[in-house]
Design an enzyme around this catalytic site. Sequence first.
Site: not given
Ligand code: 3PY
Ligand code: MG
Length: 256
Positions: A48, A73, A87, A152, A178
Amino acid sequence: MDMPRNVFKQLLQQQRLQIGLFVGLANAYSMEILATAGFDWLLIDGEHAPNNPATVLSQLQAAAAYPVQLAVRPVNHDAALIKQYLDIGAQTLLVPMVETAAEATALVRAVRYPPQGIRGVAASVVRAAHWGGIKDYARRANEEICLIVQIESRQGLANLDAIMTVEGVDAAFIGPADLAASMGYLGESGHAEVIVATEAALTRIAATGKAAGVFVTDPLLARHYRNCGASFIAVGGDTSLLRNAALKLASSFRER
Ligand code: 3PY
Ligand code: MG
């Protein structure tokens, strides 16, 4: 030069409490400031935030001198992108939206050299191997990489036990935003049902002997999640810290 040990992976295995911050400013200088702030771990967010291998690299370099653990991430499960992050020296990946054991298995293969996986080999030309300076890098890399899957979604929860049995999945992290959306509560990550689902998931993950993590900004809820089994907890993000502090400062000097 010896293979650098992945201290984050070791601490996760011990399920020791580790407080982290999501880093989305995509900037090496602010990353270095955060590296001095006392967090146990920092997540460079390529999902994000406007990050790519070049911006992630500069942040890894900026924080390298400080005693803080780093995770990256990626935006998706792309094995080619994962290869690039490994890498350039990321040893721990937090991969979003893992919903099935098959996806988790594919991710394990993406982070491992053959024959256990499909990661392309070029140890003599990559930062992770000190450009050939770490002689046993190719042989030891698999064991020092830490794969954290993000659970999530409803489907991820439904498949949680199967995902956790995948050898090579080191930990799982609940993403409440999510998860809430997937449960029909878009924008309500503090919804009671989301909290109940998160509690249950953390307990189930920790019961497997692997580390459970969660994003939570409320200190009381964080303590509660710790009691449910969470050991690595992200307590905020740098973009929010900056914006909130800026709003507060600006408003505090306005004439009433
Ligand atoms: C979420 O809450 O969806 C995340 O990816 C991290 O907090
Ligand atoms: Mg998320």
